[in-house]
Write a protein that holds these residues in place. Structure first.
Motif, PDB file in Angstrom:
ATOM      1  N   CYS A 333       0.870  -1.186   0.000  1.00 61.99           N
ATOM      2  CA  CYS A 333       0.000   0.000   0.000  1.00 61.99           C
ATOM      3  C   CYS A 333       0.898   1.224   0.000  1.00 61.99           C
ATOM      4  O   CYS A 333       1.833   1.315   0.793  1.00 61.99           O
ATOM      5  CB  CYS A 333      -0.892   0.003   1.237  1.00 61.99           C
ATOM      6  SG  CYS A 333      -1.716   1.597   1.482  1.00 61.99           S
ATOM      7  N   CYS A 340       0.667   6.499   6.909  1.00 63.27           N
ATOM      8  CA  CYS A 340      -0.176   5.597   7.707  1.00 63.27           C
ATOM      9  C   CYS A 340       0.702   4.780   8.654  1.00 63.27           C
ATOM     10  O   CYS A 340       1.499   3.954   8.217  1.00 63.27           O
ATOM     11  CB  CYS A 340      -0.984   4.683   6.792  1.00 63.27           C
ATOM     12  SG  CYS A 340      -2.139   3.642   7.704  1.00 63.27           S
ATOM     13  N   CYS A 357      -2.030  -4.587   8.709  1.00 66.60           N
ATOM     14  CA  CYS A 357      -1.028  -3.537   8.492  1.00 66.60           C
ATOM     15  C   CYS A 357      -0.273  -3.251   9.791  1.00 66.60           C
ATOM     16  O   CYS A 357       0.944  -3.094   9.781  1.00 66.60           O
ATOM     17  CB  CYS A 357      -1.699  -2.275   7.964  1.00 66.60           C
ATOM     18  SG  CYS A 357      -2.443  -2.523   6.337  1.00 66.60           S
TER      19      CYS A 357
HETATM   20  S1  SF4 Z   1      -4.392   0.740   6.864  1.00 67.37           S
HETATM   21 FE1  SF4 Z   1      -3.033  -0.415   5.531  1.00 67.37          FE
HETATM   22  S2  SF4 Z   1      -4.055  -0.410   3.557  1.00 67.37           S
HETATM   23 FE2  SF4 Z   1      -5.019   1.213   4.782  1.00 67.37          FE
HETATM   24  S3  SF4 Z   1      -3.840   3.076   4.296  1.00 67.37           S
HETATM   25 FE3  SF4 Z   1      -2.878   2.155   6.070  1.00 67.37          FE
HETATM   26  S4  SF4 Z   1      -1.225   0.884   5.232  1.00 67.37           S
HETATM   27 FE4  SF4 Z   1      -2.635   1.335   3.571  1.00 67.37          FE
END
Ligand code: SF4
Lengths: 365, 80
Positions: A333, A340, A357
């Motif tokens: 991602c 994130c 994640c």
């Molecule tokens: S939670 Fe996971 S999939 Fe969603 S933005 Fe964050 S890193 Fe990307």
């Protein structure tokens, strides 16, 4: 307690890992890759924590499916909970829910803005809250899979028995077997083995998966979440793949019975009925949720406060949906660790420690 | 939030309540979701509720299997 140590014996782990490599060798001769999905947050955490992914052969891939209840909670549901808090209603919930992003805010934001948001260890804490504050209205956030459903709806039983009128549940319960079915039907999800959840299975029983395994012919193993349980589960799946079998095996018989937990299942049946529910990043799966029956409408927060869980605009950049289906790995991602992080999560998979994640972030870097 | 751990039942109270122990810490646990629980039973606790009993015989069998695997591994001289 000796119990735990025995399930983490590193020599046994080495022995099973060797077998796994042997079996993987057989698969690679057949030009086969094992793509194993776990559908249980505790598995996701254990796999990351014990570095299980790192000791597996290249053609054995582990995919974290939609096994974290927080991660599959819709943005619209968070929005509804925030709206309740803004109306002056006390919102009681498991701690993981506070940082889950809704369409624009989180429950933690609502709390900073003066909303009454309480973190509970057990749903019974919410009953206590209701008793101690008879003039306030309390809503418990009813999320979770089959494991969590009976504890949460015990609130309704207790409230009814004690004639408590100021507590209700906002339900968004999710069921594992219909989700497995949806995954098996999805062409984008290439999975050829399921590591089935430990404690969801304790409630619903091993038999609950029989028709699924029969229909979709996918090797499936119910496993505990100690590292040796997981390794043995993976080995069992590889044996099936190498032998061209597709069976349901219960490797967690120390807890999971064929018929499940009768008291819990009866309680679910008495209070709840199947309902369509939306899974974040995946969409609505028919009959994959549970809602309170009409007779218990006074404990149904959505009816009591006339609140709808609909719409919702999650951050479109978040690819949790693709992560949960095993289409991409978390670090694929674009936002992973770039915008994130567990401290500032953009999507729900980065919030709970069981989220794919977050587990990746914590242990795999 | 789905974490569920085995704990030992050390006290039974009225109305399905009980006290369980894990690593020397005591927890109030609701035992109303499981059948015929007794003192010293191990139960799996999730969100303050025992959701199932641990079958000690099955657990011991599994532990024996792991112990045997470790033993064989050692005997093969793979541990230096
Ligand atoms: S939670 Fe996971 S999939 Fe969603 S933005 Fe964050 S890193 Fe990307």
């Amino acid at each position: 307690m000796k119990y735990i140590d025995g399930f983490r014996n590193h020599l046994a782990a080495k022995a099973i890992t060797e077998d796994i490599h042997k079996l993987a060798g057989e698969l690679s001769v057949l030009n086969m890759e094992a793509r194993i999905m776990e559908v249980c947050g505790s598995h996701t955490m254990s796999i990351a924590r014990y570095g299980i992914r790192q000791i597996l052969p290249e053609n054995v891939r582990l995919i974290s499916g939609p096994g974290c209840p927080v991660c599959v909670t819709d943005a619209a549901y968070i929005d509804a909970a925030i709206e309740l808090a803004e109306r002056g209603i006390h919102v009681a919930t498991f701690g993981d829910m506070l940082k889950v992003p809704g369409s624009s805010r989180t429950l933690a934001d609502a709390r900073s803005a003066g909303g009454q948001v309480h973190v509970c260890y057990s749903p019974l804490d919410a009953v206590k809250l209701a008793k101690e504050n008879p003039d306030d209205e309390i809503v418990f956030l009813g999320i979770g899979f089959e494991t969590t459903v009976p504890p949460v709806i015990s609130i309704v039983k207790k409230a009814k028995a004690e004639n408590l009128k100021n507590i209700s549940v906002l339900t968004a319960f999710k069921l594992v077997p219909p989700a497995l079915e949806a995954l098996a039907q999805d062409e984008n999800v290439a999975v050829n083995g399921f590591l089935l959840p430990a404690h969801v299975s304790a409630i619903i029983g091993a038999d609950a998966y029989s028709s699924f395994v029969e229909k979709y012919k996918v090797p499936s193993v119910i496993a505990g979440f100690e590292p040796l349980d997981i390794l043995l589960g993976i080995k069992g799946l590889l044996e099936q793949l190498a032998g061209g079998k597709a069976e349901l095996v219960n490797q967690y018989a120390r807890v999971v019975k064929n018929k499940g937990n009768r008291i819990a299942l009866d309680l679910i049946d008495e209070l709840l009925e199947p309902a369509d529910v939306s899974w974040r990043g995946i969409g609505t799966i028919p009959q994959s949720g549970l809602a309170l029956r009409d007779e218990f409408a006074e404990y149904d927060a959505s009816k009591k406060y006339n609140i709808t869980v609909e719409g919702g605009a999650p951050d479109l950049r978040c690819r949790c949906g693709d992560v949960l289906k095993g289409i991409i790995l978390p670090d694929e991602c674009p936002l992973f660790n770039k915008g994130c992080t567990p401290l500032f999560p953009v999507g729900p998979c980065m919030v709970s420690s069981e989220g794919s994640c977050a587990a990746y972030y914590k242990y795999s870097r | 939030m789905c974490l569920a751990v085995p704990m030992k039942v050390i006290e039974l109270k009225e109305g399905g309540a009980g006290v369980c122990e894990l690593e020397n810490t005591l927890y109030e646990v609701d035992l109303s979701l499981i059948e015929s629980v007794e003192l010293d039973d191990y139960v799996i606790v999730h969100a303050g509720f025992a959701i199932e009993k641990l079958d000690i015989e099955e657990a011991n069998e599994r532990l024996q299997l792991f112990a045997d695997l470790a033993e064989t591994y050692k005997d093969q001289g793979k541990v230096g």
